[in-house]
Design an enzyme around this catalytic site. Structure first.
Site, PDB file in Angstrom:
ATOM      1  N   LYS A 256       8.299  14.864  -1.163  1.00 11.12           N
ATOM      2  CA  LYS A 256       8.224  13.455  -0.885  1.00 11.12           C
ATOM      3  C   LYS A 256       8.536  12.675  -2.164  1.00 11.12           C
ATOM      4  CE  LYS A 256       4.179  11.168  -0.959  1.00 11.12           C
ATOM      5  NZ  LYS A 256       3.519  10.837  -2.213  1.00 11.12           N
TER       6      LYS A 256
ATOM      7  N   ASP B 209       3.118   5.676  -0.154  1.00  9.15           N
ATOM      8  CA  ASP B 209       2.756   6.814  -1.004  1.00  9.15           C
ATOM      9  C   ASP B 209       1.748   7.747  -0.323  1.00  9.15           C
ATOM     10  OD1 ASP B 209       2.791   8.155  -3.610  1.00  9.15           O
ATOM     11  OD2 ASP B 209       0.722   7.463  -3.817  1.00  9.15           O
TER      12      ASP B 209
ATOM     13  N   HIS C 104       2.010  18.032   0.507  1.00  8.72           N
ATOM     14  CA  HIS C 104       1.084  19.026  -0.067  1.00  8.72           C
ATOM     15  C   HIS C 104      -0.291  18.970   0.596  1.00  8.72           C
ATOM     16  CE1 HIS C 104      -0.389  15.755  -2.691  1.00  8.72           C
ATOM     17  NE2 HIS C 104      -1.436  16.508  -2.934  1.00  8.72           N
TER      18      HIS C 104
ATOM     19  N   LYS D  79      -3.493  22.146   1.753  1.00  3.13           N
ATOM     20  CA  LYS D  79      -4.889  22.198   1.299  1.00  3.13           C
ATOM     21  C   LYS D  79      -5.708  23.065   2.259  1.00  3.13           C
ATOM     22  CE  LYS D  79      -4.901  17.700  -0.986  1.00  3.13           C
ATOM     23  NZ  LYS D  79      -5.429  17.759  -2.328  1.00  3.13           N
TER      24      LYS D  79
ATOM     25  N   HIS E 137       0.476  11.636   3.943  1.00  2.00           N
ATOM     26  CA  HIS E 137      -0.749  12.442   3.900  1.00  2.00           C
ATOM     27  C   HIS E 137      -1.760  12.043   4.988  1.00  2.00           C
ATOM     28  CE1 HIS E 137       1.029  13.818   0.295  1.00  2.00           C
ATOM     29  NE2 HIS E 137       0.518  12.938  -0.537  1.00  2.00           N
TER      30      HIS E 137
ATOM     31  N   LYS F  70      -6.577   3.731  -4.789  1.00  2.00           N
ATOM     32  CA  LYS F  70      -6.693   4.256  -6.149  1.00  2.00           C
ATOM     33  C   LYS F  70      -7.743   3.443  -6.899  1.00  2.00           C
ATOM     34  CE  LYS F  70      -2.130   6.211  -6.642  1.00  2.00           C
ATOM     35  NZ  LYS F  70      -2.499   7.610  -6.425  1.00  2.00           N
TER      36      LYS F  70
ATOM     37  N   ARG G  61      19.001  19.490 -16.410  1.00  6.82           N
ATOM     38  CA  ARG G  61      20.060  19.015 -17.297  1.00  6.82           C
ATOM     39  C   ARG G  61      19.801  19.353 -18.760  1.00  6.82           C
ATOM     40  NH1 ARG G  61      20.389  12.891 -15.685  1.00  6.82           N
ATOM     41  NH2 ARG G  61      18.197  13.408 -15.761  1.00  6.82           N
TER      42      ARG G  61
ATOM     43  N   GLU H 199      -9.336   7.879  -4.340  1.00  3.99           N
ATOM     44  CA  GLU H 199      -9.019   8.439  -5.656  1.00  3.99           C
ATOM     45  C   GLU H 199      -9.690   7.589  -6.723  1.00  3.99           C
ATOM     46  OE1 GLU H 199      -4.901  10.160  -6.156  1.00  3.99           O
ATOM     47  OE2 GLU H 199      -4.486   8.532  -4.776  1.00  3.99           O
TER      48      GLU H 199
HETATM   49  C1  BG6 Z   1       0.628  12.213  -4.089  1.00  6.68           C
HETATM   50  C2  BG6 Z   1       0.716  10.741  -4.365  1.00  6.68           C
HETATM   51  O1  BG6 Z   1       1.477  12.570  -3.035  1.00  6.68           O
HETATM   52  O2  BG6 Z   1      -0.709  12.548  -3.750  1.00  6.68           O
HETATM   53  C3  BG6 Z   1      -0.218  10.359  -5.484  1.00  6.68           C
HETATM   54  O3  BG6 Z   1       2.047  10.410  -4.715  1.00  6.68           O
HETATM   55  C4  BG6 Z   1      -1.617  10.815  -5.177  1.00  6.68           C
HETATM   56  O4  BG6 Z   1      -0.200   8.953  -5.718  1.00  6.68           O
HETATM   57  C5  BG6 Z   1      -1.644  12.282  -4.786  1.00  6.68           C
HETATM   58  O5  BG6 Z   1      -2.426  10.593  -6.331  1.00  6.68           O
HETATM   59  C6  BG6 Z   1      -3.019  12.696  -4.295  1.00  6.68           C
HETATM   60  O6  BG6 Z   1      -3.063  14.084  -4.139  1.00  6.68           O
HETATM   61  P1  BG6 Z   1      -4.420  14.904  -4.276  1.00  6.68           P
HETATM   62  O7  BG6 Z   1      -4.043  16.295  -3.947  1.00  6.68           O
HETATM   63  O8  BG6 Z   1      -4.897  14.716  -5.681  1.00  6.68           O
HETATM   64  O9  BG6 Z   1      -5.371  14.286  -3.291  1.00  6.68           O
END
Ligand code: BG6
Length: 484
Positions: free
Chosen positions: A148, A235, A178, A182, A240, A331, A51, A216
């Site tokens: 996502k 999340d 994603h 990896k 994942h 986290k 936009r 994390e």
């Molecule tokens: C994302 C989440 O999909 O993946 C995040 O929304 C998370 O909260 C992230 O931090 C982690 O990805 P990676 O590749 O850093 O392990």
């Protein structure tokens, strides 16, 4: 080993949300890396659409800044930036109105591969899909890429699937997780199905349990408002960790082909048993030496959203009957470290007496930060003094074994985007997979809501709530220490 880069065919890639965070941090630096490696052809084009009022020159400046900020060292070394920037165009577009669509139609080439990346909130997926068709921009060969969160429960995921299915065939829809991009995650499949060694042992007869840990060290930071509506279950676990579980647990597909692989993953998700409340731990970080509390970062002093989940999953099929899969993610933990550990059973009988009792083979696949594999084995302790045993890891850290090739491996996003251009859906989630994952996740979240569950607090920078330790202690097992 020499890395092999196979160029993809020429394409026009439109990034809706082309000025947003994901585009600047991941998609555009990733594309630049593919350009530098020679994989993205010179004639390919990337069209940012958003936009914001920009012309193509302004957009190129934004992208150059993003690459400088998020591109990392390899990118700083690549001299091709001006040539890459020439491949960029920009269109101001209104996802819910008419502005920009005619310009986009004029710009898109009909004789190359076309892909449309919806790097926007899911609320706009339907609008974009519909306009791409009503303006006669997309063709039956175009691909759309969605990010996502794909829904927040089964109902919303079904709605999203339906809004995309109304405009595009499933073979044109690329749902990104994603984690599937990896390197080590794909290695899971290579290890399992490219070696004779493991597969005969890959079942409840030889495996005691499996641990999947994604820790994390960062907190929610500036994403507090989004994250607070989501929590770790939505999340991370629903997507994942679920994907990791599928790759570890699935039956061998007959071939490495998108539907063969995804059919087997789907069977795993559908075989998951409901999780009992006592097999679930929810946590939230409180203030600690490593940082502020979750509540402070989320901007809500009363929120009960979880930043940590640990649970025991069970797969009701012949292969996995009686083998728990312990999952944990959180986290603001003490370190960023993720691994999958396949813990084999103890020896049925030790010829070495007590000495042999301790050893248990463990195959650990280290996902990040130091990608590699270790296999814990029992050996004789070197030197004289009789038969004393030691338990040591056979260590294959990819950076050491593969050298530059491991260091230069594409990051998850760039690999996945190249797969979109190649038309390979193997590493993308199919609609039925996503729905099945929500069908398993929904009752867990609903149970928490019904019981007004209050997450257990853990200190920022710690290993998570004590209850997560108890989850395994009760089964006479313990979590592995996964500090990098
Ligand atoms: C994302 C989440 O999909 O993946 C995040 O929304 C998370 O909260 C992230 O931090 C982690 O990805 P990676 O590749 O850093 O392990």
């Amino acid at each position: 080993m020499v890395s092999r880069v196979i160029p993809v065919d020429t394409f026009d890639l439109v990034i809706f949300g082309g000025t947003g965070d994901l585009a600047r941090r991941k998609i555009l630096p990733g594309l630049f890396r593919r350009f530098c490696s020679g994989q993205m052809p010179d004639e390919a084009r990337i069209i940012g659409a958003a936009r914001t009022d920009f012309d193509s020159k302004g957009y190129r400046n934004l992208v150059a800044e993003a690459i400088a900020e998020f591109g990392g060292k390899t990118l700083a070394d690549c001299a091709d930036l001006p040539r890459f920037l020439e491949r960029l165009e920009y269109i101001k577009i209104d996802a819910r109105g008419d502005e920009g669509w005619a310009d986009l139609r004029d710009m898109i080439r009909n004789d190359v591969i076309t892909a449309y990346y919806f790097s926007v909130g899911p609320g706009l997926f339907g609008d974009l899909a519909q306009r791409l068709n009503s303006w006669k921009i997309a063709t039956s060969d175009s691909r759309i890429v969605v990010e996502k969160p794909f829904g927040r429960d089964l109902t919303t995921a079904k709605e999203l699937n339906a809004s995309l299915a109304a405009e595009f065939d499933e073979t044109q829809i690329y749902r990104i997780d994603h984690y599937l991009g990896k390197e080590t995650v794909q290695n899971l499949m290579a290890i399992r199905f490219g070696n004779l060694l493991f597969e005969p042992l890959w079942n409840s007869q030889y495996i005691d349990h499996i641990q999947i840990s994604v820790a994390e060290s960062v907190g929610v930071g500036g994403r507090g408002a989004y994250y607070d509506k989501s929590g770790a279950m939505r999340d991370m676990v629903q997507n994942h960790l679920m994907q990791l579980l599928c790759l570890i647990a699935m039956e061998p597909p007959s071939k490495f082909d998108p539907d063969a692989v995804r059919d087997e993953k789907l069977k795993v998700i559908r075989a998951l048993e409901p999780v009992e409340p006592h097999e679930l731990v929810r946590g939230q970080y409180s203030e600690g030496p490593e940082g502020p509390s979750y509540r402070e970062e989320a901007g809500d002093p009363k929120t009960f959203t979880e930043s940590y989940v640990a649970l025991k999953a069970k797969i009701a099929n012949w292969r996995w009957s009686g083998v728990p899969f312990y999952l944990r993610t959180g986290k603001r933990l003490k370190a960023r470290a993720s691994e999958i550990a396949v813990v084999f059973k103890k020896l049925p009988h030790s010829i070495f007496g007590d000495e042999g009792d301790e050893g248990q083979n463990i195959l650990a696949i280290h996902l990040q930060p130091n990608e590699g594999i270790t296999l814990d084995v029992t050996i004789k302790e070197p030197g004289p003094g009789g038969m004393r045993l030691a338990h040591v890891p056979l260590d294959m850290t990819f950076a050491e074994t593969l050298g530059d090739q491991a260091e230069d491996a594409p990051d998850a996003y760039e690999r996945l985007i190249m797969d979109v251009i190649r038309g390979n859906q193997t590493l993308f989630m199919r609609g039925d997979e996503v729905e099945a994952a929500w069908a398993w996740t929904d009752p867990i979240i609903e149970g928490w809501q019904r019981r007004n569950d209050v997450p257990k607090l853990y200190d920022a920078g710690s290993s998570g709530p004590d209850d997560a330790l108890a989850l395994l202690h009760r089964d006479l097992r313990k979590w592995r220490d996964i500090e990098p």
